[in-house]
Design an enzyme around this catalytic site. Structure first.
Site, PDB file in Angstrom:
ATOM      1  N   CYS A 131       0.828  -1.199   0.000  1.00 11.48           N
ATOM      2  CA  CYS A 131       0.000   0.000   0.000  1.00 11.48           C
ATOM      3  C   CYS A 131       0.867   1.256   0.000  1.00 11.48           C
ATOM      4  O   CYS A 131       1.425   1.634   1.036  1.00 11.48           O
ATOM      5  CB  CYS A 131      -0.912  -0.033   1.220  1.00 11.48           C
ATOM      6  SG  CYS A 131      -1.865   1.460   1.381  1.00 11.48           S
ATOM      7  N   CYS A 134      -0.435   4.047   2.256  1.00  6.43           N
ATOM      8  CA  CYS A 134      -0.197   3.869   3.701  1.00  6.43           C
ATOM      9  C   CYS A 134       1.274   4.100   4.046  1.00  6.43           C
ATOM     10  O   CYS A 134       1.590   4.676   5.070  1.00  6.43           O
ATOM     11  CB  CYS A 134      -0.541   2.459   4.152  1.00  6.43           C
ATOM     12  SG  CYS A 134      -1.995   1.782   3.418  1.00  6.43           S
ATOM     13  N   ASP A 135       2.178   3.602   3.210  1.00  5.43           N
ATOM     14  CA  ASP A 135       3.581   3.521   3.628  1.00  5.43           C
ATOM     15  C   ASP A 135       4.544   4.399   2.838  1.00  5.43           C
ATOM     16  O   ASP A 135       5.691   4.580   3.245  1.00  5.43           O
ATOM     17  CB  ASP A 135       4.066   2.063   3.502  1.00  5.43           C
ATOM     18  CG  ASP A 135       3.252   1.125   4.379  1.00  5.43           C
ATOM     19  OD1 ASP A 135       2.777   1.587   5.429  1.00  5.43           O
ATOM     20  OD2 ASP A 135       3.090  -0.046   4.003  1.00  5.43           O
TER      21      ASP A 135
HETATM   22  C1  LIG Z   1      -4.822   1.852   1.683  1.00  3.28           C
HETATM   23  C2  LIG Z   1      -6.228   1.867   1.186  1.00  3.28           C
HETATM   24  C3  LIG Z   1      -6.833   3.081   0.970  1.00  3.28           C
HETATM   25  C4  LIG Z   1      -8.152   3.115   0.532  1.00  3.28           C
HETATM   26  N1  LIG Z   1      -8.711   4.334   0.330  1.00  3.28           N
HETATM   27  C5  LIG Z   1      -9.993   4.405  -0.082  1.00  3.28           C
HETATM   28  C6  LIG Z   1     -10.622   5.663  -0.272  1.00  3.28           C
HETATM   29  O1  LIG Z   1     -10.009   6.716  -0.080  1.00  3.28           O
HETATM   30  N2  LIG Z   1     -11.914   5.681  -0.661  1.00  3.28           N
HETATM   31  C7  LIG Z   1     -12.615   4.532  -0.902  1.00  3.28           C
HETATM   32  O2  LIG Z   1     -13.801   4.602  -1.241  1.00  3.28           O
HETATM   33  N3  LIG Z   1     -12.049   3.314  -0.731  1.00  3.28           N
HETATM   34  C8  LIG Z   1     -10.762   3.224  -0.338  1.00  3.28           C
HETATM   35  N4  LIG Z   1     -10.167   2.009  -0.171  1.00  3.28           N
HETATM   36  C9  LIG Z   1     -10.961   0.800  -0.455  1.00  3.28           C
HETATM   37  C10 LIG Z   1     -11.860   0.463   0.737  1.00  3.28           C
HETATM   38  O3  LIG Z   1     -11.063   0.385   1.887  1.00  3.28           O
HETATM   39  C11 LIG Z   1     -12.577  -0.858   0.493  1.00  3.28           C
HETATM   40  O4  LIG Z   1     -13.289  -0.795  -0.709  1.00  3.28           O
HETATM   41  C12 LIG Z   1     -13.530  -1.159   1.632  1.00  3.28           C
HETATM   42  O5  LIG Z   1     -12.833  -1.208   2.851  1.00  3.28           O
HETATM   43  C13 LIG Z   1     -14.254  -2.482   1.409  1.00  3.28           C
HETATM   44  O6  LIG Z   1     -15.058  -2.716   2.520  1.00  3.28           O
HETATM   45  P1  LIG Z   1     -15.516  -4.187   2.922  1.00  3.28           P
HETATM   46  O7  LIG Z   1     -16.367  -4.017   4.119  1.00  3.28           O
HETATM   47  O8  LIG Z   1     -16.069  -4.889   1.756  1.00  3.28           O
HETATM   48  O9  LIG Z   1     -14.187  -4.981   3.270  1.00  3.28           O
HETATM   49  P2  LIG Z   1     -12.997  -4.680   4.276  1.00  3.28           P
HETATM   50  O10 LIG Z   1     -12.876  -3.260   4.621  1.00  3.28           O
HETATM   51  O11 LIG Z   1     -11.825  -5.365   3.671  1.00  3.28           O
HETATM   52  O12 LIG Z   1     -13.421  -5.457   5.604  1.00  3.28           O
HETATM   53  C14 LIG Z   1     -13.427  -6.862   5.666  1.00  3.28           C
HETATM   54  C15 LIG Z   1     -13.711  -7.273   7.093  1.00  3.28           C
HETATM   55  O13 LIG Z   1     -13.896  -8.694   7.140  1.00  3.28           O
HETATM   56  C16 LIG Z   1     -13.197  -9.195   8.256  1.00  3.28           C
HETATM   57  N5  LIG Z   1     -12.979 -10.624   8.047  1.00  3.28           N
HETATM   58  C17 LIG Z   1     -12.320 -11.262   7.048  1.00  3.28           C
HETATM   59  N6  LIG Z   1     -12.312 -12.592   7.246  1.00  3.28           N
HETATM   60  C18 LIG Z   1     -13.006 -12.808   8.394  1.00  3.28           C
HETATM   61  C19 LIG Z   1     -13.324 -13.972   9.158  1.00  3.28           C
HETATM   62  N7  LIG Z   1     -12.954 -15.203   8.759  1.00  3.28           N
HETATM   63  N8  LIG Z   1     -14.025 -13.829  10.310  1.00  3.28           N
HETATM   64  C20 LIG Z   1     -14.436 -12.597  10.727  1.00  3.28           C
HETATM   65  N9  LIG Z   1     -14.155 -11.466  10.040  1.00  3.28           N
HETATM   66  C21 LIG Z   1     -13.429 -11.574   8.907  1.00  3.28           C
HETATM   67  C22 LIG Z   1     -11.966  -8.324   8.345  1.00  3.28           C
HETATM   68  O14 LIG Z   1     -11.330  -8.417   9.623  1.00  3.28           O
HETATM   69  C23 LIG Z   1     -12.588  -6.960   8.077  1.00  3.28           C
HETATM   70  O15 LIG Z   1     -13.141  -6.424   9.252  1.00  3.28           O
HETATM   71  C24 LIG Z   1      -8.865   1.927   0.279  1.00  3.28           C
HETATM   72  C25 LIG Z   1      -8.248   0.696   0.502  1.00  3.28           C
HETATM   73  C26 LIG Z   1      -6.929   0.663   0.954  1.00  3.28           C
HETATM   74  C27 LIG Z   1      -6.273  -0.660   1.198  1.00  3.28           C
END
Ligand SMILES: Cc1cc2nc3c(=O)[nH]c(=O)nc-3n(C[C@H](O)[C@H](O)[C@H](O)COP(=O)(O)OP(=O)(O)OC[C@H]3O[C@@H](n4cnc5c(N)ncnc54)[C@H](O)[C@@H]3O)c2cc1C
Length: 309
Positions: A131, A134-135
């Site tokens: 990332c 981030c870094d």
């Molecule tokens: C560095 C970075 C910057 C970003 N910046 C932006 C931005 O500025 N704007 C934007 O719109 N998007 C951004 N994104 C993208 C955004 O973060 C993702 O699209 C979003 O977080 C997806 O949400 P989600 O809930 O689908 O999954 P995630 O946020 O990935 O959450 C997944 C969850 O599932 C949990 N999980 C997984 N496996 C298990 C298990 N077996 N048991 C229990 N829990 C589990 C994890 O612990 C986590 O809590 C960024 C991503 C990154 C990496």
């Protein structure tokens, strides 16, 4: 017995929690090892509606959790180790303990794809990262040559971002053209600080003995010629892997492991719904994940209502 269990506490999971909590379903949210999900790893989110000045990713996720808890969501630190979806109620094993639920919302997100090199794993957080946002600004990378591996939009974005800090950014790609969109590719290749290294793969990250990144070993896939490139950091940007291994063989997914919803957010198993990046390889944004979490919550609520009639 829970009415709704939500696997994941990212934007999708916590939005599903907010909606199901407001429907008096007292959802249980299992956070997994990354409470708040991927967005907690970024400092400023500038494209989530409602925050004209932007908002810190960790702060945004903390607010989402509080908002869901205010209406009765139970957020528990725990990782789902296995699931039995063959009969209802469904049974999940969470850190060794069974949890039963009438409906399940899978919002487990997607992780980064790795190069699968031993040296890469050993040097993670010691110069190997996934990332740039981030870094990239860390002192260890400033005014240093850096490597980005990949050829898609993400790799181009990472490389461009890193030019703010690096002396030069080498973009290592295994083909001789970028996979990224035309505009992104053109912008990347016209940046004087970005030097593409075509037809090449990283075969080793150096130097495990020194316990930090000092360079990469490369192999040209056309000529098989090997070379070494000095660098202080390796940014791997070769795609994502959905966190869906738990559901393999039970829930329908594509060849890359993204869950394929059947209708709306419903999966092929009645009572199991999906939301967020674990089923979305196209948009992968906080706001789309939140929107899909909302949809899954409404679908789960309607399913429970229909069952109780
Ligand atoms: C560095 C970075 C910057 C970003 N910046 C932006 C931005 O500025 N704007 C934007 O719109 N998007 C951004 N994104 C993208 C955004 O973060 C993702 O699209 C979003 O977080 C997806 O949400 P989600 O809930 O689908 O999954 P995630 O946020 O990935 O959450 C997944 C969850 O599932 C949990 N999980 C997984 N496996 C298990 C298990 N077996 N048991 C229990 N829990 C589990 C994890 O612990 C986590 O809590 C960024 C991503 C990154 C990496």
């Amino acid at each position: 017995m829970e009415k709704v269990v939500i696997i994941g506490s990212g934007c999708a999971g916590l939005t599903a929690a907010l909606y199901t909590a407001r429907a008096n379903l007292e959802p249980l949210v299992l956070t997994g090892i990354m409470p708040g999900g991927l967005l907690t790893t970024t400092s400023i989110v500038e494209n989530f509606p409602g925050f004209p000045e932007g908002i810190d990713g960790y702060e945004l996720m903390t607010r989402m959790q509080k908002q869901a808890e205010r209406f009765g969501a139970k957020v528990k630190f725990g990782t789902v180790e296995s699931v039995d979806l063959s009969k209802r109620p469904f049974t999940l094993v969470v850190d060794g303990d069974p949890v039963q639920t009438q409906t399940l919302i899978i919002a487990s997100g997607a992780g980064h794809r790795h190069l699968d090199l031993e040296s890469e794993a050993l040097l993670e957080k010691k110069g190997v990262t996934y990332c740039a946002t981030c870094d990239g600004a860390l002192p260890m990378f400033r005014n240093q040559p850096l490597v980005v591996v990949g050829g898609g939009d993400s790799a181009c974005e990472e490389a461009t971002y890193l030019t703010r800090f690096a002396s030069v950014v080498y973009l290592i790609h295994r083909r001789d053209t970028l996979r990224a969109s035309k505009i992104m590719a053109e912008r990347t290749l016209s940046n004087p600080k970005i030097k593409p290294v075509w037809d090449s793969v990283v075969t080793e990250v150096l130097d495990v003995k020194q316990d930090k990144v000092t360079g990469v070993k490369l192999k040209n896939v056309k000529t098989s010629k090997e070379s070494t490139l000095d660098c202080a950091g390796v940014f791997v940007a070769i795609g994502h892997v959905p966190n869906t291994q738990l559901f393999k063989g039970v829930i329908d997914m594509d060849e890359n492991g993204y869950i394929i919803p059947k209708q709306g957010s419903a999966t092929n198993v009645p009572g199991v719904f999906v939301a967020g990046d674990c089923s979305d390889h196209v948009y992968r944004q906080a706001v789309t994940a939140a929107g899909l979490g909302c949809a899954a919550a409404i679908d789960a609520e309607r399913y429970l209502a229909a069952m109780s009639q």
